[in-house]
Design a protein around this motif. Structure first.
Motif, PDB file in Angstrom:
ATOM      1  N   ASN A 179       0.833  -1.192   0.000  1.00 39.22           N
ATOM      2  CA  ASN A 179       0.000   0.000   0.000  1.00 39.22           C
ATOM      3  C   ASN A 179       0.877   1.254   0.000  1.00 39.22           C
ATOM      4  OD1 ASN A 179      -2.375   1.661   0.322  1.00 39.22           O
ATOM      5  ND2 ASN A 179      -1.862   1.838   2.493  1.00 39.22           N
ATOM      6  N   TRP A 180       0.764   2.077  -1.029  1.00 34.98           N
ATOM      7  CA  TRP A 180       1.463   3.347  -1.214  1.00 34.98           C
ATOM      8  C   TRP A 180       2.947   3.191  -1.538  1.00 34.98           C
ATOM      9  CZ3 TRP A 180      -2.021   6.727  -2.249  1.00 34.98           C
ATOM     10  CH2 TRP A 180      -3.153   6.940  -1.447  1.00 34.98           C
ATOM     11  N   TRP A 181       3.705   2.427  -0.736  1.00 37.67           N
ATOM     12  CA  TRP A 181       5.154   2.384  -0.909  1.00 37.67           C
ATOM     13  C   TRP A 181       5.609   1.899  -2.283  1.00 37.67           C
ATOM     14  CZ3 TRP A 181       7.142  -0.011   4.369  1.00 37.67           C
ATOM     15  CH2 TRP A 181       6.912   0.917   5.401  1.00 37.67           C
ATOM     16  N   PRO A 182       4.960   0.894  -2.924  1.00 35.20           N
ATOM     17  CA  PRO A 182       5.466   0.431  -4.226  1.00 35.20           C
ATOM     18  C   PRO A 182       5.553   1.540  -5.279  1.00 35.20           C
ATOM     19  CG  PRO A 182       3.938  -1.171  -3.325  1.00 35.20           C
ATOM     20  CD  PRO A 182       3.852   0.040  -2.444  1.00 35.20           C
ATOM     21  N   TRP A 183       4.767   2.596  -5.125  1.00 38.03           N
ATOM     22  CA  TRP A 183       4.784   3.670  -6.110  1.00 38.03           C
ATOM     23  C   TRP A 183       6.110   4.414  -6.165  1.00 38.03           C
ATOM     24  CZ3 TRP A 183      -0.651   6.419  -5.491  1.00 38.03           C
ATOM     25  CH2 TRP A 183      -1.640   5.559  -5.973  1.00 38.03           C
ATOM     26  N   HIS A 191       7.803  -2.607  -5.077  1.00 33.81           N
ATOM     27  CA  HIS A 191       7.519  -2.358  -6.490  1.00 33.81           C
ATOM     28  C   HIS A 191       7.938  -3.545  -7.344  1.00 33.81           C
ATOM     29  CE1 HIS A 191       8.306  -0.726 -10.591  1.00 33.81           C
ATOM     30  NE2 HIS A 191       7.145  -0.172 -10.345  1.00 33.81           N
ATOM     31  N   LYS A 192       7.084  -3.872  -8.313  1.00 32.66           N
ATOM     32  CA  LYS A 192       7.373  -4.958  -9.246  1.00 32.66           C
ATOM     33  C   LYS A 192       7.547  -4.386 -10.645  1.00 32.66           C
ATOM     34  CE  LYS A 192       4.760  -8.291  -6.474  1.00 32.66           C
ATOM     35  NZ  LYS A 192       3.582  -9.186  -6.416  1.00 32.66           N
ATOM     36  N   GLN A 197       4.771   3.577 -11.461  1.00 32.34           N
ATOM     37  CA  GLN A 197       5.513   4.188 -10.363  1.00 32.34           C
ATOM     38  C   GLN A 197       5.735   5.663 -10.663  1.00 32.34           C
ATOM     39  OE1 GLN A 197       9.141   5.023 -10.615  1.00 32.34           O
ATOM     40  NE2 GLN A 197      10.051   3.415 -11.898  1.00 32.34           N
ATOM     41  N   GLN A 198       6.303   6.395  -9.673  1.00 29.15           N
ATOM     42  CA  GLN A 198       6.326   7.851  -9.733  1.00 29.15           C
ATOM     43  C   GLN A 198       7.186   8.424 -10.857  1.00 29.15           C
ATOM     44  OE1 GLN A 198       7.815   9.025  -5.876  1.00 29.15           O
ATOM     45  NE2 GLN A 198       9.963   8.701  -6.445  1.00 29.15           N
TER      46      GLN A 198
END
Length: 484
Positions: A179-183, A191-192, A197-198
């Motif tokens: 939740n939130w962090w993978p971005w 993140h995969k 992503q950002q």
């Protein structure tokens, strides 16, 4: 300038002139020592004056218990409307305390209003929902020093006066590797490859283009369909703010973020959050800020003083200034007290005293970071009575070549001057005692170390493009620098 500080600064200026005349006419060590002492005392009198000017925040005695507005403390019922109703009622009644009693409360974003003190009992925990749609519609906020319309911060106030978040309870942002962090785009945060992503074109690159093109903030619309994480607690254009006693954990992004705000007190707060960009407290475009008695154990900088990024910082052009940090404890983090890297409008008058910093995962104690795209200035930084147990890289790091998105070179040469460390002890100095990388076009100036002891630094000094440092009674790896 406010009257109390105007008088103190005038006194400081007159004292400095007097000190100069004495040194020219007398040349006596005892006279000079007395003058130096007077000068030092006047510097720290400025810090006391800043705290006095900030003052205290008070509220009416009325209490608005969220349970009386429909809140259910079961950790699963969504209580967004109950929080809103209690805050609205408190505000409309002229203010008071919105009480979150013992229990676990799930909610969407909490929007504070003037004269409201959101107070958590010691056994209260506020969980923020993982449903991202709850943080819409987009609100005026910011991302990495750039103003945007984005997901609402978890706790948010815009244009309010006399507000507080107090108590001994916990705010849990529920951010994690799902939740939130993978971005953020890093595999270690979930993140995969192939997932958005950002750094994708429709996120930060688009925002950079909007800023270069002068797109108004209200037209920089992100939120749904984008991957820019929300802040935990943000006050935007607010006055008289108190954040006291509470604990923050599992933040999506920066934790405490006063933006374009003034008269801020952050007292006795614990930040224990190790996610990406989990800075502890980041005053930005803000002035008269007092951070005291706090504990920081973070995934990024413990305290980072900022003033906007690149063109957006120069557009806003509000320096962060008159900031006092004292009696704080810093553990994990990229830096203890940091200025930058979003620093395009400048930082001045920062006072740090009676703090401890110690962790094998703390990279630096005092850090200044910028580059020639961000530019800006840092001036009048005073650090006194600080104990450092262990840092990884450097006790003092000044970097004018900072960059995490590749080379960042432009036409805005930063100015860094008047950085002072006094009565600082370091047991394990890491790779460098001092690591300073200035610019040939404008070297760093006015670095002073007095009564500083740094032990066990692998390399005592690495200094480029910096005017000679003023050492007084300083040792690095038991080698003396300057006279007693």
């Amino acid at each position: 300038m406010l009257p109390i500080l105007r008088n103190r600064f005038r006194y400081l200026l007159l004292t400095a002139i007097a000190v100069g005349l004495v040194s020219v006419s007398c040349k006596k060590k005892d006279e000079q020592s007395k003058a130096d002492l007077a000068q030092t005392e006047n510097v720290w009198a400025q810090a006391d004056a800043i705290i006095e000017e900030i003052g205290t925040v008070t509220f009416q005695d009325s209490v608005f218990n969220i349970n009386e507005y429909g809140a259910v403390a079961d950790g699963t019922t969504l209580n967004t409307e109950a929080f809103k109703a209690a805050i609205d009622a408190c505000n409309q009644a002229g203010g008071g305390k919105v009480l979150v009693p013992k229990g676990t409360y799930l909610t969407g974003p909490i929007h504070l209003k003037s004269n409201v003190n959101l107070h958590l009992d010691a056994d209260a925990e506020v969980l923020f929902t993982t449903d991202k749609s709850a943080y819409l519609p987009a609100v005026h906020t910011s991302y990495e020093g750039m103003e945007i319309m984005n997901y609402s911060p978890l706790i948010y106030a815009k244009g309010q006066k006399n507000i507080a978040v107090t108590g001994n309870g916990t705010f849990n942002g529920q951010a994690n590797s799902e939740n939130w962090w993978p971005w953020c785009g890093a595999e270690r945060y979930g993140h995969k490859e192939g997932e958005p992503q950002q750094k994708d074109e429709h996120n930060l690159p688009t925002l950079f283009t909007m800023i270069e093109d002068g797109t108004p903030v209200e037209e920089r619309i992100f939120g749904e369909g984008h991957q820019l994480r929300p802040l935990f607690l943000q006050t935007l254009e607010c006055e008289n703010v108190l954040i006291q006693g509470v604990t923050f954990t599992n933040a999506p992004f920066w934790v405490i973020h006063p933006l374009k705000s003034k008269y801020i007190t952050v007292d006795g707060v614990t930040v224990n959050s190790h996610g990406p960009n989990n800075d502890g407290c980041d005053p930005e475009y803000s002035k008269y800020v007092h951070i005291t008695n706090c504990n920081f154990n973070t995934g990024d900088d413990c305290i980072a003083i900022k003033s906007g990024r690149n063109g957006d910082g120069r557009r806003v052009n509000i320096p962060s200034e008159n900031i006092v940090v004292e009696n704080c404890d810093m553990k994990d983090g990229h830096g203890g007290v940091v200025m930058g890297s979003e620093i395009s409008a400048g930082v001045r008058n920062v006072f740090v005293r009676e703090c401890t910093m110690n962790s094998p995962n703390l990279d630096r104690a005092i850090r200044i970071k910028t580059n020639t795209l961000r530019g800006g200035f840092v001036e009048n930084v005073y650090v006194k009575d600080v104990e450092v147990g262990q840092v990884k890289e450097a006790v003092l790091k000044i970097n004018t070549y900072y960059g995490i998105y590749g080379t960042q070179e432009g036409d805005f040469i930063p100015t860094i001057k008047n950085i002072n460390l006094e009565n600082v002890t370091v047991e394990n100095g890491g790779k460098y005692g001092l690591l300073i990388q200035g610019r040939e076009e404008k070297p760093v100036t006015g670095i002073s170390l007095k009564n500083v002891s740094i032990k066990n630094a692998a390399t005592p000094l690495k200094i480029e493009n910096c005017e000679p440092i003023n050492y007084v009674n300083t040792t690095i790896n038991n080698e003396k620098y300057g006279e007693k």
